[in-house]
Design an enzyme around this catalytic site. Structure first.
Site, PDB file in Angstrom:
ATOM      1  N   HIS A   1       1.017  -1.331   0.521  1.00 12.41           N
ATOM      2  CA  HIS A   1      -0.017   0.182  -0.033  1.00 12.41           C
ATOM      3  C   HIS A   1       0.878   1.141   0.023  1.00 12.41           C
ATOM      4  CE1 HIS A   1      -3.583  -2.868   2.136  1.00 12.41           C
ATOM      5  NE2 HIS A   1      -3.503  -2.877   0.879  1.00 12.41           N
ATOM      6  N   GLU A   2       1.789   1.172  -0.658  1.00  7.64           N
ATOM      7  CA  GLU A   2       3.201   2.421  -0.746  1.00  7.64           C
ATOM      8  C   GLU A   2       2.182   4.135  -1.338  1.00  7.64           C
ATOM      9  OE1 GLU A   2       5.331  -1.257  -2.119  1.00  7.64           O
ATOM     10  OE2 GLU A   2       3.196  -0.214  -2.772  1.00  7.64           O
TER      11      GLU A   2
END
Length: 542
Positions: free
Chosen positions: A473-474
């Site tokens: 989930h950058e």
């Protein structure tokens, strides 16, 4: 979809698009969870021409379509294969940072969890942007409009008849029932919709929402937004095409350059360029264009066009541990998206928003270190993992250039577990997962606890550092806001640059509570609304 029909799949016609015009009204760079949305919505006006450029290939392959195979995409040609720089906070490890490189981006290779985010997330975004159109009530309206919700009725929060088929996993593995009872026993209530009222309060446990249909068929943003529009003459989709440069004339973006199948192209955008390349590639392309921190740019002899020190900073990712694993008594193959249970809880009751988000991985799941340290069973059906995760990490990282080569991977300093608060929260999360997994309710599905066992103090912290990594989930590296570190304003325009907007998870001021695909789709929908209004477009619904 049967195995036979999956094996018979052939690449769709988007690979055959060879007509590249010298100019388009809009160029959308990156066909991920937001880029697909923006391109589709803009192309709904038949009077504008839209070019969607994606570095990866077709999504019409079995490993994408079958949602239970999602882990096989990690490290494949459908993954950018980024990794973090070594950090003492994870015992010198370099955790992989998967990111989708395929039509649909992350929505085509992720675990297919539809997590809307917490009310407090969006109210904070609105406060940072100075725009109430980003608040929870506004975002709730978008969710109602785009969803076709198959779960328990909730007219206030859930929509019917939208583009996206969202449901709860059908016939989940029997273990899920034990996990629910185990969570209730430690004070985490079961809720019939994990994206409903629970995301306005203290959380709960239950079945993840999934964009899946017909048992295990993935509903990606490519399948939902782009495939129905592939025959439209005003939408061109180019795959296997990597952006190498944002073209600027003074302080205005006028087009892009890219390489496709070994050939270089330059295409103009008469109205706007939209970057939807994700929280790693978007800041990289901005910096290569001379937009970023002056000292960083000068260090690479890049002419400074716009000093924006926040470009690449504020990197955030939910921290996920490859740990808390139990061997099955009787092997049980994964079902649906292979991640059918989740809970949201607080590590400290004084917190305003849940900060823990463990998820069930219906397979053995260890890091490159813990897999060797522990006797991890072999085979997808042999074990199950309740993977501890942090929903609201305090750790912050950054993305920096490695060189001026547009094909070079940037340097990513993830800095996982770099704050005492994150370690404290993760220790509590592991304790809660172990309480649930070792409860009497899970005994019928538990032959033995594989890891971590009853570790304490420094030993537990060392295990956590060896097991910690990405939740995929950058985000947050080109944040929306009004302070000196903000990169875009509330309309997603890059400060100081005309004709350039960003629409992807990089604009989040702070990471959302839960998996980031759904909020990223909302970002795409908001971006499209903003651009349509700015240019007087008349969308024609399909």
């Amino acid at each position: 979809m049967t195995t036979a029909s999956l094996s018979a799949l052939r690449p769709d016609r988007e690979l055959l698009e060879e007509t590249i015009r010298p100019a388009y009204d809009f160029i959308v760079c990156g066909a991920g969870s937001a880029g697909c949305v923006v391109a589709r919505r803009l192309a709904e006006d038949p009077n504008v021409n839209v070019l969607l450029i994606e570095a990866g290939g077709s999504d019409r392959v079995p490993a994408v379509i079958d949602s239970t195979l999602w882990m096989s995409n990690i490290g494949s040609e459908r993954d950018w294969c980024f990794s973090a720089e070594p950090s003492p906070t994870v015992n010198g490890r370099t955790p992989p940072l998967p990111m989708g490189k395929v039509l649909g981006g992350g929505s085509s290779i992720n675990g297919s969890v539809w997590a809307r985010g917490h009310k407090n997330d969006f109210d904070f975004w609105a406060e940072e942007a100075g725009d109430p159109a980003w608040n929870y009530e506004s975002v709730l309206g978008i969710y109602r409009r785009i969803e076709d919700w198959k779960g328990p009725a909730d007219p206030k929060r859930r929509g019917k008849g939208g583009l996206l088929s969202i449901l709860q996993p059908e016939n989940p593995v029997p273990l899920v029932g034990g996990l629910i009872k185990g969570a209730e026993a430690i004070g985490i209530p079961y809720v019939d919709d994990i994206n409903g009222a629970a995301m306005e309060g203290d959380g709960g446990c239950g079945l993840a929402n999934v964009p899946v249909q017909d048992g295990n068929q993935r509903v990606s943003m490519a399948a939902t937004y782009i495939h129905p529009f592939l025959g439209r003459p005003n939408l061109h989709v180019l795959l296997c095409s990597q952006i190498t440069r944002i073209v600027l004339e003074g302080k205005r973006a006028t087009g892009v350059e890219f390489v496709r199948l070994g050939k270089r192209y330059a295409v103009s955008a008469d109205k706007e360029v939209v970057l939807s390349m994700g929280a790693i590639n978007t800041p990289k392309m901005l910096m290569l264009a001379g937009i970023g921190d002056e000292s960083e740019l000068k260090g690479h002899s890049i002419e400074v066009v716009q000093h924006l020190p926040g470009v690449g900073r504020n990197f955030q990712d939910h921290i996920l541990m490859a740990g808390c694993c139990w061997e099955y008594i009787t092997p049980e193959p994964p079902r649906n998206n292979a991640a059918e249970f989740v809970f949201y809880a607080k590590s400290d009751s004084s917190l305003k928003t849940p900060d823990l988000m463990p998820v069930l991985e219906e397979t053995p799941f260890g890091s490159e270190v813990t897999s060797k340290q522990f006797d991890l069973p072999v085979g997808a059906a042999s074990a199950w993992t309740l993977a501890p995760g942090l929903a609201r990490p305090d750790s912050r990282g950054e993305v920096r250039l490695a060189s001026t080569d547009p094909f070079a991977k940037p340097r990513i300093f993830a800095n996982f577990l770099s704050t005492d608060s994150d370690m404290k929260a993760m220790v509590r999360c592991v304790e809660m997962c172990r309480e649930i997994g070792n409860s009497a309710f899970c005994a019928p599905y538990r032959k033995r606890e594989v890891m971590p066992g009853n570790l304490k103090g420094v030993d537990m912290e060392n295990f956590i550092r060896n097991a910690a990594g990405t939740y995929f989930h950058e985000s947050c590296t080109a944040k929306m806001g009004r302070d000196a570190m903000s990169v875009v304003d509330g309309s997603l325009k890059v400060y100081g640059i005309d004709g350039l907007r960003i629409a992807d998870a990089s604009i989040m001021p702070a990471i959302s509570t839960g998996n980031t695909m759904a909020p990223t789709v909302v970002i795409g929908e908001r971006a499209a609304e903003i651009i349509q209004a700015a240019h007087g477009l008349s969308p024609v619904a399909a």
